[in-house]
Design a protein around this motif. Structure first.
Motif, PDB file in Angstrom:
ATOM      1  N   ASN A  47     -16.541  13.385  29.624  1.00  0.00           N
ATOM      2  CA  ASN A  47     -17.229  14.669  29.511  1.00  0.00           C
ATOM      3  C   ASN A  47     -17.436  14.999  28.034  1.00  0.00           C
ATOM      4  O   ASN A  47     -16.497  14.932  27.251  1.00  0.00           O
ATOM      5  CB  ASN A  47     -16.412  15.763  30.182  1.00  0.00           C
ATOM      6  CG  ASN A  47     -17.161  17.054  30.289  1.00  0.00           C
ATOM      7  OD1 ASN A  47     -18.380  17.082  30.268  1.00  0.00           O
ATOM      8  ND2 ASN A  47     -16.434  18.140  30.412  1.00  0.00           N
ATOM      9  N   GLY A  68     -22.993  16.462  28.609  1.00  0.00           N
ATOM     10  CA  GLY A  68     -22.923  16.240  30.045  1.00  0.00           C
ATOM     11  C   GLY A  68     -21.734  15.388  30.436  1.00  0.00           C
ATOM     12  O   GLY A  68     -20.863  15.101  29.629  1.00  0.00           O
ATOM     13  N   SER A  69     -21.731  14.972  31.684  1.00  0.00           N
ATOM     14  CA  SER A  69     -20.632  14.184  32.241  1.00  0.00           C
ATOM     15  C   SER A  69     -21.138  12.807  32.636  1.00  0.00           C
ATOM     16  O   SER A  69     -22.210  12.673  33.216  1.00  0.00           O
ATOM     17  CB  SER A  69     -20.056  14.884  33.476  1.00  0.00           C
ATOM     18  OG  SER A  69     -19.612  16.178  33.132  1.00  0.00           O
ATOM     19  N   PHE A 120     -14.343  16.243  40.166  1.00  0.00           N
ATOM     20  CA  PHE A 120     -14.758  16.959  38.963  1.00  0.00           C
ATOM     21  C   PHE A 120     -15.791  18.041  39.262  1.00  0.00           C
ATOM     22  O   PHE A 120     -15.884  19.020  38.509  1.00  0.00           O
ATOM     23  CB  PHE A 120     -15.226  15.980  37.889  1.00  0.00           C
ATOM     24  CG  PHE A 120     -14.064  15.303  37.215  1.00  0.00           C
ATOM     25  CD1 PHE A 120     -13.308  15.978  36.277  1.00  0.00           C
ATOM     26  CD2 PHE A 120     -13.702  14.014  37.556  1.00  0.00           C
ATOM     27  CE1 PHE A 120     -12.207  15.381  35.670  1.00  0.00           C
ATOM     28  CE2 PHE A 120     -12.616  13.403  36.953  1.00  0.00           C
ATOM     29  CZ  PHE A 120     -11.864  14.080  36.008  1.00  0.00           C
ATOM     30  N   CYS A 166     -18.021  20.687  36.984  1.00  0.00           N
ATOM     31  CA  CYS A 166     -19.064  19.773  36.525  1.00  0.00           C
ATOM     32  C   CYS A 166     -20.150  19.710  37.603  1.00  0.00           C
ATOM     33  O   CYS A 166     -19.847  19.529  38.773  1.00  0.00           O
ATOM     34  CB  CYS A 166     -18.505  18.380  36.293  1.00  0.00           C
ATOM     35  SG  CYS A 166     -17.290  18.316  34.983  1.00  0.00           S
ATOM     36  N   ASN A 167     -21.407  19.862  37.200  1.00  0.00           N
ATOM     37  CA  ASN A 167     -22.465  19.848  38.215  1.00  0.00           C
ATOM     38  C   ASN A 167     -23.588  18.871  37.894  1.00  0.00           C
ATOM     39  O   ASN A 167     -24.585  18.830  38.589  1.00  0.00           O
ATOM     40  CB  ASN A 167     -23.045  21.257  38.414  1.00  0.00           C
ATOM     41  CG  ASN A 167     -23.559  21.843  37.116  1.00  0.00           C
ATOM     42  OD1 ASN A 167     -23.716  21.152  36.134  1.00  0.00           O
ATOM     43  ND2 ASN A 167     -23.813  23.138  37.134  1.00  0.00           N
ATOM     44  N   HIS A 168     -23.438  18.070  36.849  1.00  0.00           N
ATOM     45  CA  HIS A 168     -24.448  17.070  36.527  1.00  0.00           C
ATOM     46  C   HIS A 168     -23.725  15.809  36.034  1.00  0.00           C
ATOM     47  O   HIS A 168     -22.898  15.872  35.148  1.00  0.00           O
ATOM     48  CB  HIS A 168     -25.376  17.593  35.447  1.00  0.00           C
ATOM     49  CG  HIS A 168     -26.457  16.641  35.032  1.00  0.00           C
ATOM     50  ND1 HIS A 168     -26.465  15.322  35.366  1.00  0.00           N
ATOM     51  CD2 HIS A 168     -27.580  16.821  34.318  1.00  0.00           C
ATOM     52  CE1 HIS A 168     -27.522  14.735  34.867  1.00  0.00           C
ATOM     53  NE2 HIS A 168     -28.219  15.631  34.218  1.00  0.00           N
ATOM     54  N   PHE A 169     -24.055  14.678  36.621  1.00  0.00           N
ATOM     55  CA  PHE A 169     -23.409  13.421  36.285  1.00  0.00           C
ATOM     56  C   PHE A 169     -24.452  12.352  36.010  1.00  0.00           C
ATOM     57  O   PHE A 169     -25.499  12.319  36.652  1.00  0.00           O
ATOM     58  CB  PHE A 169     -22.535  12.924  37.446  1.00  0.00           C
ATOM     59  CG  PHE A 169     -21.380  13.833  37.775  1.00  0.00           C
ATOM     60  CD1 PHE A 169     -20.152  13.661  37.180  1.00  0.00           C
ATOM     61  CD2 PHE A 169     -21.551  14.866  38.680  1.00  0.00           C
ATOM     62  CE1 PHE A 169     -19.096  14.501  37.491  1.00  0.00           C
ATOM     63  CE2 PHE A 169     -20.506  15.710  38.995  1.00  0.00           C
ATOM     64  CZ  PHE A 169     -19.273  15.527  38.397  1.00  0.00           C
TER      65      PHE A 169
END
Length: 90
Positions: free
Chosen positions: A46, A50-51, A78, A83-86
């Motif tokens: 992270n 972003g992640s 996560f 976290c909402n975007h990977f």
């Protein structure tokens, strides 16, 4: 971090966390539940941008769903932490 992620993926896990001012990176060793054999690793990274998740598995265990199962559990874990975007890489 030994909650559902640990229970769903492995039953056993080894984690290493690297932290600095800019990022956190967590590695999980993935084991077969019944045999306690390490078959791969997944990683969460992270940053302010972003992640990212990554994974690697021994070739003997490719195309058996282990990466999909592990990554799904990692994302769910996560996501519950905000976290909402990977993005992902292998």
């Amino acid at each position: 971090m030994t909650d559902r992620l640990t229970q769903d993926i492995t039953g056993h896990t080894a984690t290493t966390t690297v932290r600095s001012k800019l990022y956190v990176k967590v590695f999980y060793i993935v084991y077969l539940r019944d045999d306690n054999i390490a078959i791969g690793m997944i990683c969460f990274h992270n940053t302010d941008n972003g992640s990212d998740i990554g994974y690697t598995f021994l070739s003997k265990y490719h195309r058996k769903g282990y990466a999909k199962e592990s990554c799904r559990a990692l994302i769910e874990h996560f996501a519950r932490k905000g976290c909402n975007h990977f993005s992902a890489g292998t």
